[in-house]
Motif scaffolding. Structure first.
Motif, PDB file in Angstrom:
ATOM      1  N   ASP A  90       0.867  -1.181   0.000  1.00  0.00           N
ATOM      2  CA  ASP A  90       0.000   0.000   0.000  1.00  0.00           C
ATOM      3  C   ASP A  90       0.900   1.227   0.000  1.00  0.00           C
ATOM      4  N   ALA A 138       0.135   5.239   2.119  1.00  0.00           N
ATOM      5  CA  ALA A 138      -1.087   4.666   2.700  1.00  0.00           C
ATOM      6  C   ALA A 138      -1.953   5.672   3.449  1.00  0.00           C
ATOM      7  N   GLY A 150      -4.475   4.919   6.520  1.00  0.00           N
ATOM      8  CA  GLY A 150      -4.646   3.472   6.533  1.00  0.00           C
ATOM      9  C   GLY A 150      -6.035   2.943   6.262  1.00  0.00           C
ATOM     10  N   THR A 178      -5.581   0.327   3.773  1.00  0.00           N
ATOM     11  CA  THR A 178      -4.774  -0.726   4.383  1.00  0.00           C
ATOM     12  C   THR A 178      -5.651  -1.729   5.104  1.00  0.00           C
ATOM     13  N   ALA A 234       2.201  -1.390   4.476  1.00  0.00           N
ATOM     14  CA  ALA A 234       1.811   0.004   4.263  1.00  0.00           C
ATOM     15  C   ALA A 234       3.026   0.896   4.413  1.00  0.00           C
ATOM     16  N   ILE A 256      -2.496   4.657  11.233  1.00  0.00           N
ATOM     17  CA  ILE A 256      -2.516   3.285  10.706  1.00  0.00           C
ATOM     18  C   ILE A 256      -2.328   2.290  11.846  1.00  0.00           C
TER      19      ILE A 256
END
Length: 276
Positions: A49, A52, A55, A58, A73, A84
């Motif tokens: 990813d 990212a 996220g 993600t 990520a 994230i």
């Protein structure tokens, strides 16, 4: 890799931007899920990813690839990396690795990956073709790179026409280019991919004509509200112009008939056909 100083983006990494990105992700999620499915992302896939953000994608990818797959990520903003990691803990995900790094200056995590996912990232980096080359080095032969990038940002229009909103769009494009990015980067992407060992498998234009009752309307509407503050912070616009834009947006959301044409996004899927 950790950074002691937050590395900001032209659109910002503050809490309001994080919230806006959530609205954006939810608006685009049905399109994105169909895109991933068509490209072949499935249980057991290894996915990179790229850029990212907080996220949101993600998490979706991690749930799709399952415990036998892996999502890696990469993100340069420490604020977004924290978001994230919070999301990974909240969803009890054991198949996600997060790397804080700069896509231009740092090496990508080692693959091989089956897929890479890159949404509205090439349009902000200083050397998009370098990033394509880096992706080619970590995707396996037969692996697929999936992109959503703008192809014609000035398709973003309101009907009836509203001059302040079009001027706002012009300010966005100008600050974008002044920071080293290119909003219409999707037009150049196929040639970069071919030069770096990829075969382009599909290009799909994504553009929508929306009314205020469509949920996707919230994607550009939220962008306007949040980015007005950023433009003021940059000294490009004053408070009077910001108020005029807000008033015209509110009018567009109340008056009938009222429509918005979104910026053209190119959905590009390319396959790695040459070994790096």
């Amino acid at each position: 890799m950790s950074q002691s100083k937050e590395r900001d983006y032209i659109l910002g990494t503050h809490d309001e931007e994080l919230e806006r990105l959530g609205v954006q992700h939810r608006a685009w999620r049905p399109v994105v899920l169909d895109c991933w499915k068509a490209a072949g992302v499935t249980t057991g896939s290894r996915v990179l990813d790229v850029g990212a953000g907080p996220g949101y994608a993600t998490v979706d990818l991690a749930e799709i690839v399952g415990s036998n797959g892996k999502v890696v990520a990469v993100e340069r903003s420490s604020n977004f990396v924290s978001a994230i990691n919070d999301a990974v803990r909240e969803h009890s995900l054991s198949n996600v690795d997060v790397h804080e790094l700069d896509l231009m200056n740092d090496d990508l995590p080692k693959g091989p990956f089956d897929f890479s996912w890159c949404r509205w990232v090439l349009c902000f980096v200083s050397n998009p073709e370098l990033l394509i080359k880096k992706l080619g080095s970590v995707l396996r032969k037969g692996g697929r790179a999936i992109f959503h990038e703008y192809g014609h940002y000035t398709t973003w229009r309101f009907f009836p026409q509203r001059n302040s909103l079009e001027e706002f769009r012009s300010h966005v494009i100008a600050t974008w280019r002044e920071s080293g990015g290119e909003p219409d980067v999707g037009l150049q992407l196929p040639s970069w991919l071919i030069r770096n060992g990829f075969a382009v498998r599909s290009i799909v234009p994504r553009i929508f004509c929306l009314s205020p009752n469509d949920y996707m309307w919230q994607w550009p509407a939220q962008f306007i509200q949040v980015h007005l503050l950023q433009l003021q912070k940059l000294g490009r616009i004053d408070a009077a112009f910001a108020d005029k834009v807000r008033a015209d947006l509110a009018a567009a959301e109340k008056e009938e008939p009222s429509f918005m044409l979104t910026p053209l996004v190119l959905e590009i899927v390319a396959e790695r056909v040459e070994e790096s």
